[in-house]
Design a protein around this motif. Sequence first.
Motif, short mmCIF file in Angstrom:
data_model
loop_
_atom_site.label_atom_id
_atom_site.label_comp_id
_atom_site.label_asym_id
_atom_site.label_seq_id
_atom_site.Cartn_x
_atom_site.Cartn_y
_atom_site.Cartn_z
N GLY A 1 0.07 -3.32 -2.95
CA GLY A 1 0.42 -2.90 -4.31
C GLY A 1 1.45 -1.79 -4.28
O GLY A 1 2.17 -1.59 -3.30
N ASP A 2 1.49 -1.04 -5.35
CA ASP A 2 2.47 0.04 -5.50
C ASP A 2 1.96 1.30 -4.79
O ASP A 2 0.98 1.91 -5.22
N TRP B 1 -5.93 7.99 -1.85
CA TRP B 1 -6.14 6.87 -0.93
C TRP B 1 -7.59 6.38 -1.02
O TRP B 1 -7.85 5.18 -1.14
N ASP B 2 -8.53 7.31 -0.96
CA ASP B 2 -9.94 6.95 -1.04
C ASP B 2 -10.29 6.34 -2.41
O ASP B 2 -11.07 5.40 -2.49
N LYS B 3 -9.70 6.88 -3.46
CA LYS B 3 -9.96 6.38 -4.82
C LYS B 3 -9.49 4.93 -4.95
O LYS B 3 -10.15 4.12 -5.59
N ASP B 4 -8.37 4.60 -4.33
CA ASP B 4 -7.79 3.26 -4.46
C ASP B 4 -8.28 2.27 -3.40
O ASP B 4 -7.91 1.09 -3.44
N LYS C 1 -8.13 -2.48 -0.35
CA LYS C 1 -8.65 -3.06 0.89
C LYS C 1 -8.87 -4.58 0.79
O LYS C 1 -8.48 -5.30 1.71
N PRO C 2 -9.46 -5.08 -0.30
CA PRO C 2 -9.65 -6.54 -0.38
C PRO C 2 -8.34 -7.32 -0.48
O PRO C 2 -8.29 -8.49 -0.12
N ILE C 3 -7.28 -6.70 -0.96
CA ILE C 3 -5.99 -7.39 -1.10
C ILE C 3 -5.45 -7.77 0.28
O ILE C 3 -4.98 -8.88 0.48
N ALA D 1 -3.42 -4.69 6.49
CA ALA D 1 -2.44 -3.68 6.04
C ALA D 1 -3.15 -2.38 5.67
O ALA D 1 -2.67 -1.28 5.99
N TRP D 2 -4.29 -2.49 5.00
CA TRP D 2 -5.04 -1.30 4.60
C TRP D 2 -5.45 -0.49 5.84
O TRP D 2 -5.28 0.73 5.89
#
Length: 125
Positions: A37-38, A72-75, A80-82, A86-87
């Motif tokens: 994402g962004d 980072w933790d909030k998102d 992570k499922p996307i 990469a995550w």
Amino acid sequence: MKRLILASFLASATVVGTIAAVATVTAGHALAAGPLGDLSSLQAIVTDVESIAQAGDFAKAQTRITDFETLWDKDEEMMKPINKKAWHHVDDAADAALKALRTKKPEASEVSNTLSALAAALDSP
């Protein structure tokens, strides 16, 4: 009665169609922005931390990197499922930068290297 059933069906179909359209637009935006994402807000924070650390103010850099960690933790739940691979790539780079900044005596070269690696991971997760 038939009209009521037909009206209910059409209303349900409209809601489902709207939800599908929103999901498609959201997924399209995430893919257009990158595999997670962004990430521009996170990239801006890392740029700030790099500038602060280059000036030698590691205490302020530690505070600012906490802003990155919080966002980072909030998102995580969304990103992570996307794309788990990469995550984890970005997360590993973030952990290294956090560790380098949070030591008792941060070393400028280690901080610079880990922040550069984090910036690169965000640019190309």
